[in-house]
Write a protein that holds these residues in place. Sequence first.
Motif, mmCIF file in Angstrom:
data_model
loop_
_atom_site.group_PDB
_atom_site.id
_atom_site.type_symbol
_atom_site.label_atom_id
_atom_site.label_comp_id
_atom_site.label_asym_id
_atom_site.label_seq_id
_atom_site.Cartn_x
_atom_site.Cartn_y
_atom_site.Cartn_z
ATOM 1 N N LYS A 160 -124.615 28.207 -49.112
ATOM 2 C CA LYS A 160 -125.572 27.376 -48.744
ATOM 3 C C LYS A 160 -125.995 25.968 -49.331
ATOM 4 O O LYS A 160 -125.367 26.098 -50.806
ATOM 5 C CB LYS A 160 -126.758 28.200 -48.972
ATOM 6 C CG LYS A 160 -126.441 29.920 -48.250
ATOM 7 C CD LYS A 160 -127.783 30.395 -47.989
ATOM 8 C CE LYS A 160 -127.487 31.523 -47.992
ATOM 9 N NZ LYS A 160 -129.165 32.477 -47.749
ATOM 10 N N GLY A 161 -126.679 25.129 -48.812
ATOM 11 C CA GLY A 161 -126.676 24.703 -49.395
ATOM 12 C C GLY A 161 -128.107 23.790 -48.854
ATOM 13 O O GLY A 161 -128.491 23.141 -47.915
ATOM 14 N N THR A 196 -124.576 22.412 -39.600
ATOM 15 C CA THR A 196 -126.279 22.008 -39.724
ATOM 16 C C THR A 196 -126.846 23.627 -39.609
ATOM 17 O O THR A 196 -126.288 24.274 -38.011
ATOM 18 C CB THR A 196 -126.780 21.277 -38.839
ATOM 19 O OG1 THR A 196 -125.643 20.056 -39.585
ATOM 20 C CG2 THR A 196 -127.874 20.486 -39.358
ATOM 21 N N VAL A 197 -127.622 24.230 -40.053
ATOM 22 C CA VAL A 197 -128.217 25.551 -39.730
ATOM 23 C C VAL A 197 -130.222 24.745 -39.725
ATOM 24 O O VAL A 197 -130.461 24.506 -38.101
ATOM 25 C CB VAL A 197 -128.362 26.537 -40.901
ATOM 26 C CG1 VAL A 197 -129.562 27.432 -40.863
ATOM 27 C CG2 VAL A 197 -127.256 26.722 -41.239
ATOM 28 N N GLY A 231 -131.839 18.921 -45.293
ATOM 29 C CA GLY A 231 -131.145 19.486 -44.063
ATOM 30 C C GLY A 231 -130.960 20.788 -45.181
ATOM 31 O O GLY A 231 -130.329 20.829 -45.880
ATOM 32 N N PHE A 232 -130.615 21.591 -44.450
ATOM 33 C CA PHE A 232 -129.798 22.846 -44.245
ATOM 34 C C PHE A 232 -128.715 23.328 -44.393
ATOM 35 O O PHE A 232 -128.344 23.342 -43.130
ATOM 36 C CB PHE A 232 -130.890 23.937 -44.170
ATOM 37 C CG PHE A 232 -130.169 25.595 -44.495
ATOM 38 C CD1 PHE A 232 -129.446 25.843 -45.312
ATOM 39 C CD2 PHE A 232 -130.478 26.333 -43.912
ATOM 40 C CE1 PHE A 232 -129.391 27.183 -46.179
ATOM 41 C CE2 PHE A 232 -130.276 28.085 -43.632
ATOM 42 C CZ PHE A 232 -129.542 28.254 -45.334
ATOM 43 N N PHE A 233 -127.462 23.478 -44.978
ATOM 44 C CA PHE A 233 -126.139 23.589 -44.324
ATOM 45 C C PHE A 233 -125.500 25.351 -44.626
ATOM 46 O O PHE A 233 -126.199 25.556 -46.085
ATOM 47 C CB PHE A 233 -125.511 22.636 -44.668
ATOM 48 C CG PHE A 233 -125.934 20.900 -43.715
ATOM 49 C CD1 PHE A 233 -125.380 20.707 -42.914
ATOM 50 C CD2 PHE A 233 -127.074 20.144 -44.685
ATOM 51 C CE1 PHE A 233 -125.150 19.255 -42.272
ATOM 52 C CE2 PHE A 233 -127.275 19.041 -44.051
ATOM 53 C CZ PHE A 233 -126.722 18.914 -42.822
ATOM 54 N N LYS A 280 -129.953 21.643 -53.743
ATOM 55 C CA LYS A 280 -129.878 23.100 -53.682
ATOM 56 C C LYS A 280 -128.799 23.167 -53.516
ATOM 57 O O LYS A 280 -128.402 23.002 -52.220
ATOM 58 C CB LYS A 280 -131.417 23.880 -53.415
ATOM 59 C CG LYS A 280 -131.433 25.148 -54.360
ATOM 60 C CD LYS A 280 -132.750 25.307 -53.983
ATOM 61 C CE LYS A 280 -132.381 26.744 -54.236
ATOM 62 N NZ LYS A 280 -133.856 27.489 -52.911
ATOM 63 N N ILE A 281 -127.946 23.842 -54.094
ATOM 64 C CA ILE A 281 -126.658 24.619 -53.607
ATOM 65 C C ILE A 281 -126.636 26.350 -54.029
ATOM 66 O O ILE A 281 -127.001 26.411 -55.516
ATOM 67 C CB ILE A 281 -125.098 24.352 -54.401
ATOM 68 C CG1 ILE A 281 -125.198 22.704 -53.920
ATOM 69 C CG2 ILE A 281 -124.029 25.479 -53.846
ATOM 70 C CD1 ILE A 281 -124.734 22.365 -52.250
ATOM 71 N N GLU A 282 -126.281 26.954 -53.344
ATOM 72 C CA GLU A 282 -126.224 29.120 -53.861
ATOM 73 C C GLU A 282 -125.658 29.343 -52.708
ATOM 74 O O GLU A 282 -125.470 29.465 -51.846
ATOM 75 C CB GLU A 282 -128.056 29.535 -53.413
ATOM 76 C CG GLU A 282 -129.082 29.254 -54.321
ATOM 77 C CD GLU A 282 -130.186 29.606 -53.797
ATOM 78 O OE1 GLU A 282 -130.210 30.791 -52.417
ATOM 79 O OE2 GLU A 282 -131.186 29.036 -54.014
ATOM 80 N N GLY A 283 -124.082 29.554 -53.479
ATOM 81 C CA GLY A 283 -123.506 29.526 -53.081
ATOM 82 C C GLY A 283 -122.555 29.189 -51.286
ATOM 83 O O GLY A 283 -122.461 27.864 -51.267
#
Length: 173
Positions: free
Chosen positions: A135-136, A105-106, A159-161, A130-133
């Motif tokens: 990052k999600g 978790t970021v 959440g940003f993971f 959203k998924i970027e490589g």
Amino acid sequence: MPETKLAAHSDFQLVRDDPNYVLYQPYKSEENKSLVANYVHQKALAFCPYYFVEKSGKGSVVFFYPNEQLCGYKNILHGGFIASMLDEALAYGIFGNFASRLGVTVNLDITYVAPSICGHLYKIVCNTTKIEGRKGWIYGELYRLSDNEEPTLCVKATGFFVEPSKLNLEKHV
């Protein structure tokens, strides 16, 4: 009794019977010493939470029943407990998008909308946005389920993971 109530609930039955979901109950093992596992082992949760994870990586649905030990004020669930449950649900919902199936978790952003009251079934519904490589981003909502009433939205969360590139988390999971 709460688990019997859960089994009879239509929301639970819909997800349980959907072949697009996989059921996990990671906290049943006595060997698991995580925060949520401790709640289960100490009977602060009436039963081990049911984590239904979409095979596609789109999200998750979690069902649980908290007891009075998890209250802050009388009959009101502690916000820290709620944050922990949302963090776990969001994580399970997004980790399927990462090659390692692991992440950290970021950022966790929570908005409390209505009181979360002890002695009720709860459902968390999470959807990957959203998924970027590695990052999600994921969104989730916590609902209080009551007999013969529409579910009550209690909490919204985002959440940003991130999937770590070098840290080996397998020994910690």
